[in-house]
Design a protein around this motif. Structure first.
Motif, mmCIF file in Angstrom:
data_model
loop_
_atom_site.group_PDB
_atom_site.id
_atom_site.type_symbol
_atom_site.label_atom_id
_atom_site.label_comp_id
_atom_site.label_asym_id
_atom_site.label_seq_id
_atom_site.Cartn_x
_atom_site.Cartn_y
_atom_site.Cartn_z
ATOM 1 N N UNK A 224 0.737 -1.249 0.052
ATOM 2 C CA UNK A 224 0.081 -0.118 0.076
ATOM 3 C C UNK A 224 0.877 1.307 0.021
ATOM 4 N N UNK A 225 0.833 1.933 -1.214
ATOM 5 C CA UNK A 225 1.609 3.054 -1.130
ATOM 6 C C UNK A 225 1.034 4.509 -0.859
ATOM 7 N N UNK A 226 -0.020 4.396 -0.217
ATOM 8 C CA UNK A 226 -0.858 5.412 0.174
ATOM 9 C C UNK A 226 -0.401 6.081 1.553
ATOM 10 N N UNK A 227 -0.841 7.600 1.567
ATOM 11 C CA UNK A 227 -0.381 8.067 3.119
ATOM 12 C C UNK A 227 -1.536 7.497 3.999
ATOM 13 N N UNK A 228 -1.164 7.938 5.400
ATOM 14 C CA UNK A 228 -1.861 7.530 6.277
ATOM 15 C C UNK A 228 -2.947 8.946 6.432
ATOM 16 N N UNK A 320 16.362 9.790 -0.493
ATOM 17 C CA UNK A 320 16.082 8.579 -1.269
ATOM 18 C C UNK A 320 14.748 9.026 -2.060
ATOM 19 N N UNK A 321 14.523 8.200 -2.858
ATOM 20 C CA UNK A 321 12.851 8.342 -3.630
ATOM 21 C C UNK A 321 12.354 7.095 -3.343
ATOM 22 N N UNK A 322 11.070 7.073 -2.725
ATOM 23 C CA UNK A 322 10.286 6.173 -2.203
ATOM 24 C C UNK A 322 8.894 6.123 -2.914
ATOM 25 N N UNK A 323 8.506 5.096 -3.464
ATOM 26 C CA UNK A 323 7.165 5.210 -4.209
ATOM 27 C C UNK A 323 7.062 6.507 -5.386
ATOM 28 N N UNK A 324 8.231 6.560 -5.804
ATOM 29 C CA UNK A 324 8.406 7.744 -6.913
ATOM 30 C C UNK A 324 8.334 8.924 -6.179
ATOM 31 N N UNK A 325 8.486 9.235 -4.992
ATOM 32 C CA UNK A 325 8.371 10.474 -4.383
ATOM 33 C C UNK A 325 9.576 10.803 -3.737
ATOM 34 N N UNK A 326 10.248 12.125 -3.984
ATOM 35 C CA UNK A 326 11.483 12.433 -3.246
ATOM 36 C C UNK A 326 11.177 12.600 -1.721
ATOM 37 N N UNK A 327 12.150 12.173 -0.804
ATOM 38 C CA UNK A 327 12.071 12.181 0.602
ATOM 39 C C UNK A 327 12.753 13.158 1.109
ATOM 40 N N UNK A 608 0.832 17.182 8.516
ATOM 41 C CA UNK A 608 1.584 16.135 9.337
ATOM 42 C C UNK A 608 1.168 14.745 8.711
ATOM 43 N N UNK A 609 -0.050 14.348 8.441
ATOM 44 C CA UNK A 609 -0.274 12.878 8.172
ATOM 45 C C UNK A 609 0.304 12.650 6.531
ATOM 46 N N UNK A 610 0.518 14.068 5.652
ATOM 47 C CA UNK A 610 0.868 13.799 4.298
ATOM 48 C C UNK A 610 2.543 13.637 4.298
ATOM 49 N N UNK A 611 3.023 14.183 5.588
ATOM 50 C CA UNK A 611 4.535 14.119 5.595
ATOM 51 C C UNK A 611 5.152 13.059 5.952
#
Length: 694
Positions: A224-228, A320-327, A608-611
């Motif tokens: 599951x690559x979704x945010x909380x 890093x890049x995780x799930x296609x998103x820059x960290x 916060x949840x998106x972060x």
């Protein structure tokens, strides 16, 4: 241990009876103890030869009186090896194992051999290793001897041969330029048998590793690559994996006092230091942190009540890049204040190293989510700093260097080998697994931590450049960081007591074997050992302060104390509580996927949840922390030595005194913890493992 006693073959008995008619024989009573490890007994033929100062026995077949099943149970009377005359003081034994017809070659793990001579002396030969082939294996009598004291030509020859084989079995390898060197091994199975996991350890480790993710895979969470979307969902998902402390963390993670407490007694107590002057890149005026003229920052700094945590090693790391998103990973500066009621509270946080308009200093008086987000970025930075530097580098990788240097340069008869080898148990295999499962190209930290990939190796190299000898010795480190009088600092309190107990024990051992400094300086094996550590562990960098030679007994005692402390108590302090403090993910995010706030007033619960890391990233991180915090059933508590490498009276007494001191300290810690809201158990000797084994 199972006692394994043997009788001679019928042919040997006939020969012996014939000889008795003309020659008066002397008998050596032999007992061979086989370990209780799974698979330790053998069905093969075992031969023994006794070698003494005045001669040697013939090679003699040892066969159980009651057959193969008796090998497993133990329970046999003595067996005699006969010689025409006394062969003098026993120097070594030779063991051989050969396959019986129609039976396969197997492995055998003898623990020790005891031999009683006709003069009434009992000799012990420690073994504690797998014998897997039919080659002659030589083992020295258990009295510890430095190379200078080993005067018998056969003893010196066997010593040289043993080290020659060890150098072939334990070879250095450059895992990555700029990092401590590692043990060369293509796979776990290519490691020498005696340093591999036991069957029990191996089974439990891989079961824990797989079972930690199985349920979550069935729930679809590992992909599951979704945010909380709701913070309560995190606790519902991980309700089956929790501890009393992780529950406490979940309830208190937003509180300033608990945030500050973790710098002292969490899994990373290695960064906080007393602040003697504000760094030039951390502009914090009085009016920011002390309102209404209560007191001045300068006054509190002068009184020793201001502390600093600086994550400058993380500055500029590629992320890093995780799930296609820059960290995102910041390099924060955190200012803490010891309050009159002895709490350690944060009073200012700057998330990046360079002051700027888009890099505000966050304060407790800011909005709830502005301040909370600043603390979350600090906790994520702390996670990455802790995992790569404090945990992986300063305990695991250095412990491997200490282990390989020992096994390459010290024969079993050397007192340093006998002292340190219990503190190398499982280290080489656990590190091989760490490189394969955690920091390899497809490893968990490589894929899912903010510093994974290029940033991870950069951080490890930076960290090694910051390691000094004093930072590895807790009395020196505490003094250097100005933390001698900080209240409620249980890592320091317990760690200093453990260090002192180890130091007294090591001082007693080496005081027995080295009568003066000259004996240390002239011990060529000892000098090769420390030279290997300096070269392969610290890459020959003199600025580390690591000794290149040992010239006094006091230097040897301190260095060996540091090695034991690092491989046991220090590793426990920075490893055992990982799930306690990271089991509630928002307290230790493995990565963050939105940039740090550049101005105040923009943070909210939604941002916060998106972060916070996505669901699958959270799952991978927490499953790993659960695995790394899980104690094995064949755990060996600190100071317990199931293998009797020392056999002389004085070292044996010193070991008992050492264990007694640790028991007293354990009782003191347990009693103190009864009165603590959050008990600190990570330096309790009963909870500390003898080696870096997980």
């Amino acid at each position: 241990m199972h006692g394994w006693m043997f009788s001679s073959s019928l042919y040997d008995l006939l020969i012996i009876r014939g000889l008795f008619a003309t020659v008066k024989m002397v008998n050596y009573e032999v007992i061979v103890y086989t370990s209780n490890l799974a698979g330790a007994p053998t069905m093969n033929k075992v031969f023994i030869k006794l070698v003494g100062t005045e001669g040697e026995s013939k090679k003699q077949w040892l066969i159980s009186l009651k057959g193969a099943s008796d090998i497993i149970r133990g329970a046999a009377p003595g067996f005699s090896v006969c010689c025409p005359t006394s062969i003098g003081k026993l120097v070594l034994i030779e063991l051989e194992k050969h396959r019986l017809p129609l039976l396969p070659e197997d492995s055998w793990f003898p623990a020790k051999v005891q031999v009683k001579s006709p003069e009434g002396d009992t000799y012990t030969f420690p073994i504690y290793r797998w014998i897997t082939d039919s080659k002659v294996q030589r083992f020295r009598e258990g009295t510890a001897l430095t190379v200078l004291e080993d005067n018998h030509h056969l003893g010196r020859y066997s010593r040289q041969q043993e080290l020659k084989l060890r150098e072939e079995d334990y070879r250095w390898n450059v895992y990555a330029e700029g990092l401590p060197h590692s043990m060369k091994a293509e796979s776990n199975l290519s490691l020498p048998c005696e340093v591999r996991f036991s069957f029990t350890k191996s089974t439990e480790f891989f079961y824990t590793a797989s079972s930690g993710l199985t349920k979550l895979k069935l729930m679809g969470l590992t992909t599951c690559k979704k945010a909380w979307t709701n913070i309560d969902d995190i606790s519902r998902v991980f309700c089956s994996k929790k501890t009393e402390i992780s529950d406490y963390v979940k309830e208190h993670w937003t509180e300033d006092a608990f945030f500050g407490y973790q710098f002292l007694n969490g899994v990373n107590p290695m960064l906080i230091r007393r602040c003697e002057a504000l760094p030039s890149n951390f502009p914090v005026p009085d009016e920011m942190v002390f309102l209404s003229g209560q007191c001045s920052l300068a006054h509190e700094i002068k009184n020793g009540n201001i502390f600093l945590c600086d994550y400058k090693q993380l500055n500029g790391l590629p992320t890093n890049t995780i799930n296609g998103k820059k960290q995102y990973l910041t390099a924060p500066l955190v200012l803490l204040h010891k309050t009159p009621d002895d709490k350690m509270k944060p009073i200012a946080i700057q998330l990046k190293q360079t002051p700027a308009d888009d890099n505000p200093v966050f304060l407790p008086t800011d909005s709830e989510y502005d301040w909370l987000m600043a603390k979350i970025f600090v906790r994520s930075a702390d996670f990455n700093e802790h995992q790569m530097n404090v945990h992986l580098l300063r305990t695991h990788l250095l412990a491997e260097v200490f282990a390989v240097a020992l096994l390459r340069n010290m024969p079993m008869v050397h007192p340093l080998y006998k002292l340190l080898v219990p503190h190398t148990r499982y280290t080489l295999q656990i590190n091989h697994l760490a490189r394969a499962l955690l920091i390899s190209e497809n490893g968990v930290f490589t894929q899912f931590s903010a510093s994974g990939g290029e940033g991870m190796l950069t951080l490890l190299k930076r960290s090694l450049s910051s390691v000094t000898y004093t930072s590895l010795c807790i009395p020196d480190d505490i003094a250097e960081r100005g933390l001698e009088n900080v209240p409620n600092f249980y890592y320091r309190d317990d760690g200093l007591k453990v260090w002192d107990i180890i130091h007294r024990f090591v001082q007693g051992i080496f005081g027995h074997y080295y009568k003066d400094d000259c004996a240390v300086e002239q011990d060529s094996e000892l000098q090769k050992w420390i030279s290997d550590i300096f070269e392969h562990g610290f890459l020959s960098k003199e600025c580390t302060g690591i000794p290149q030679r040992l010239t006094t007994v006091a230097e040897l005692v301190k260095f060996a104390t540091m090695v034991i402390f690092t491989c046991s108590a220090q590793h426990s302090a920075v490893n055992t509580g990982q799930f306690d403090y990271g089991g509630w993910m928002p307290n230790c995010p493995i990565s963050l996927q939105r940039p740090p706030p550049t101005k105040k007033g923009t943070a909210s619960k939604a941002t916060m949840l998106q972060t916070l890391p996505d669901v699958n990233t959270t799952v991978q991180g927490l499953s790993t922390l659960w695995l790394l915090s899980k104690q094995s059933s064949d755990f060996v508590a600190f100071g317990q030595y199931p293998e009797d490498h020392f056999c002389e009276e004085i070292p044996t007494k010193l070991i008992k005194d050492f264990q007694g001191d640790l028991e007293v300290l354990s009782a003191i810690i347990k009693n103190r913890n009864k009165g603590l809201e959050v008990p600190y158990t990570y330096m309790d000797p009963a909870e500390v493992e003898n080696s870096v084994a997980i």
